[in-house]
Design an enzyme around this catalytic site. Structure first.
Site, short mmCIF file in Angstrom:
data_model
loop_
_atom_site.label_atom_id
_atom_site.label_comp_id
_atom_site.label_asym_id
_atom_site.label_seq_id
_atom_site.Cartn_x
_atom_site.Cartn_y
_atom_site.Cartn_z
CD GLU A 22 -5.76 -4.68 4.74
OE1 GLU A 22 -5.57 -4.36 5.95
OE2 GLU A 22 -6.24 -3.90 3.89
CD GLU A 38 -2.78 1.04 2.56
OE1 GLU A 38 -3.57 1.98 2.79
OE2 GLU A 38 -2.75 -0.01 3.25
CE1 TYR A 75 -2.87 -6.13 9.35
CE2 TYR A 75 -5.10 -5.25 9.40
CZ TYR A 75 -3.91 -5.47 8.72
OH TYR A 75 -3.77 -5.03 7.44
CD GLU A 105 -9.82 -2.49 6.58
OE1 GLU A 105 -9.78 -1.34 7.06
OE2 GLU A 105 -9.02 -3.38 6.93
CG ASN A 138 -7.44 2.18 5.80
OD1 ASN A 138 -8.14 1.21 5.53
ND2 ASN A 138 -7.11 2.50 7.03
#
Length: 502
Positions: free
Chosen positions: A291, A26, A243, A172, A71
Site C-alpha cells: 500500500e 478494496e 501514505y 495492518e 481494512n
C-alpha cells in the site's frame, strides 16, 4: 543547476520484479461499485464490469492486483461473495461504516482481473477470523476438484482453479484501528500457524506477513523483529505501507518524504537480515510494499463524514483529486522502489479506481486518468529490466527528514531485451532548471534518445472529466546525444523520462 549522472553496465542493483508495479482494489467507497463494476453502464460487459475502466487498467499494464482489502478484509467473510447473487447477504462493513452488498466476490473479481490483464494477489482475514477460514479460501481458489470447497467452486461455475500464487496473511494487524488487532506476538503465532497450514496444501505459494502500517507506529520496528522471529521459516515477504501527506502545503518538504521512505525500507531490510542471521537461515525474505500513495486531500473531511453517516452503500469516499504536485511525489516514490528493488520485490499503488486512485469514473458516464496515472504508467511500461546503481552529482537542500535531499531524484533501468536505458527524473527545485549530463559507460553505442516530460506551471493543476488531459506527458526535442552521453535540460518542478536506444 548542473547535474551529472553516470550509468555503468557493471554497477547494477537487481533485476526488477514486474510486480513492483502492482495495484490494489478494496471494497471501499466506489472502488468496486461504479468503479470496476456497474452493470447499467453503457460500456458494461455481460458480467457487469466497465469496459472503459478495463481498457485504462490494461494500458497501465499492472501485473498484480491485491484484493479484497485493506481494512475491509479484517472482518470479511469470503463465503458471502460466492453463489447466486440473489442469495448473497448484505453485511455492515465495520472498517468504513458502509453496507456491503457482496454482488462482487472472488468469481467476479477473478473475471475482471483476467479481462484487465492482471493477476490476483489475495488477502485472508486474520482479524475477525483465522486459520480455518483462510485454508478453506485457499482450497476454494486453488484446488482442482474432489474436495468440499473446490467442488463448491465448480458448482458455482468455475471448473478450473485460479492458481493464485501470492497471498497476504491479514492486513495492518499492528493497527489499533483494525478489526481483530493483535499484539506482535499474538499475530506472529497466528500468521505462522496459518502459513504452515497453507504450505501443507501447497508449499510453492508465496506468503506475505504483515509488517508495520507506517514508520511512525509506536511498535515499529520491534513489530517486524517479533513477527519475523515467529514466521521467518514460513513466509516470503513482509508487507509495509506508507501514505504521503502535504497538509502544510510546503512542496520542498513534501517532495523530501521519499527520503523517509528509503530509511523505512532500509531499517526493515536490516531487521530481516538480523532475524535471518539469528536463525542461521538460508531463506531470503523480501518486502512487499503493498500500500502506497499520496493521501491527504480529502482525508480529514472523510473521517468526519464517516462518523456521521448511516451505513451507505458505495459512497463517495477517499476520492482525492490529484494535482500536478502529486505527479512529482509519485515519481519520487517509484524511483525509490526501483533503487531498492533488491529488497522491494512487490509494490501496490493504493488504490486503482476512484479511491485515492489513478483512475476516476463517473457513475453512468466517463472515466479518465488522474494526474498520477502518468508517472505510474511510464514506470510500469518502461521500468522493466535491471535497476542501475547510478552515480549522481547534484546540489542538495535541507529538509525536516534529511540534511541532504538531492534536487534531482533519478532512477535508471536497463532493458537488455529491448536494448534500452530508461531514466526517470524529478527536478525538485522550485525555480531552476536542471542541466543533466548523462554518461553511459560500457553499454554500447547510443543510437537514439527521446525525452518525455510532464510539466505544468500550476502545482495545483488537476485533470477532470471535462479536462482530462490538463496534466499529461508530452514528447520534447530537448535531449541531445554527444558520443556516449546525453544532455537534457529539465524545467523546475518537473517529471521526465529519458529513454536511450542502444
Amino acid at each position: 543547476m548542473e547535474a551529472r549522472v553516470t550509468a555503468h553496465s557493471r554497477y547494477t542493483i537487481a533485476d526488477i520484479d514486474r510486480r513492483l508495479y502492482g495495484s490494489f482494489l478494496e471494497h471501499l467507497g466506489r472502488a468496486v461499485y461504479t468503479g470496476i463494476y456497474e452493470p447499467d453502464h453503457p460500456t458494461a460487459l455481460p458480467n457487469g464490469m466497465r469496459k472503459d475502466v478495463i481498457d485504462l487498467v490494461r494500458e497501465l499494464d499492472t501485473p498484480i492486483c491485491r484484493y479484497p482489502g485493506g481494512n475491509f478484509v479484517s472482518a470479511y467473510n469470503w463465503e458471502d461473495g460466492i453463489g447466486p447473487k440473489e442469495g448473497r447477504p448484505t453485511r455492515l462493513d465495520l472498517a468504513w461504516r458502509t453496507s456491503e452488498s457482496n454482488q462482487v466476490g472472488i468469481h467476479e473479481f477473478a473475471e475482471w482481473a483476467e479481462a484487465a490483464g492482471t493477476e490476483m494477489m489475495l488477502a485472508v482475514n486474520l482479524g475477525s477470523r483465522g486459520l480455518d477460514a483462510a485454508r478453506n479460501f485457499v482450497e476454494y481458489v486453488n484446488h482442482p476438484g474432489g474436495s468440499q470447497w473446490s467442488d463448491l467452486r465448480r458448482q458455482n461455475g468455475r471448473a478450473e482453479p485460479w492458481n493464485v500464487k501470492l497471498w497476504c496473511l491479514g492486513n495492518e494487524m499492528d493497527g489499533p484501528w483494525q478489526v481483530g488487532h493483535k499484539s506482535a506476538a499474538e499475530y506472529g503465532h497466528l500468521a505462522n500457524e496459518t502459513a504452515k497450514a497453507i504450505r501443507a496444501f501447497d508449499d510453492k505459494l508465496e506468503l506475505v506477513v504483515c509488517g508495520s502500517s507506517h514508520s511512525d507506529m509506536a511498535t515499529y520496528p520491534r513489530w517486524e523483529a517479533t513477527v519475523l522471529d515467529a514466521t521467518y521459516d514460513q513466509v516470503d515477504y513482509i508487507s509495509l505501507h506508507m501514505y504521503f501527506e502535504n497538509y502544510e502545503k510546503r512542496t520542498s518538504e513534501f517532495l523530501a518524504l521519499p527520503e523517509k521512505l528509503d530509511r523505512y525500507i532500509g531499517t526493515v531490510s536490516g531487521v530481516i537480515d538480523f532475524v535471518k542471521g539469528s536463525k542461521r537461515s538460508k531463506r531470503d525474505v523480501k518486502i512487499s510494499f503493498d500500500e502506497w500513495n499520496v493521501w491527504y486531500h480529502e482525508r480529514k473531511n472523510d473521517a468526519k463524514r464517516m462518523r456521521e453517516w448511516n451505513w451507505p452503500h458505495a459512497p463517495v469516499l477517499l476520492e482525492d483529486i490529484y494535482n500536478f504536485e502529486d505527479v512529482l511525489q509519485v515519481g519520487c516514490i517509484i524511483n525509490t522502489f526501483i533503487r531498492r528493488s533488491d529488497v522491494v520485490r512487490v509494490a501496490c499503488i493504493a488504490q486503482l479506481v476512484n479511491v485515492i486512485a489513478p483512475i476516476m469514473t463517473e457513475p453512468g458516464g466517463r472515466s479518465w486518468r488522474q494526474t498520477i496515472y502518468h508517472p505510474f504508467h511510464l514506470a510500469s511500461r518502461y521500468g522493466r529490466g535491471t535497476a542501475l546503481q547510478l552515480d549522481v552529482d547534484c546540489a542538495t537542500y535541507v529538509s525536516n527528514v534529511s540534511e541532504a535531499v538531492s534536487y534531482l531524484d533519478i532512477a535508471g533501468v536497463h532493458d537488455g531485451d529491448a536494448g534500452t536505458l530508461t531514466f526517470f527524473a524529478v527536478n525538485r527545485h522550485s525555480s531552476e532548471s536542471a542541466s543533466i549530463k548523462l554518461a553511459v559507460e560500457r553499454f554500447g553505442t547510443i543510437r537514439g534518445v527521446e525525452h518525455t516530460l510532464i510539466k505544468h506551471d500550476d502545482l495545483e493543476a488537476r485533470n477532470t472529466k471535462d479536462n482530462p488531459d490538463n496534466v499529461s506527458p508530452r514528447k520534447t526535442s530537448d535531449a541531445v546525444m554527444d558520443g556516449n552521453s546525453v544532455s537534457v535540460s529539465v524545467p523546475p518542478y518537473s517529471y521526465s523520462m529519458i529513454r536511450i536506444q542502444l
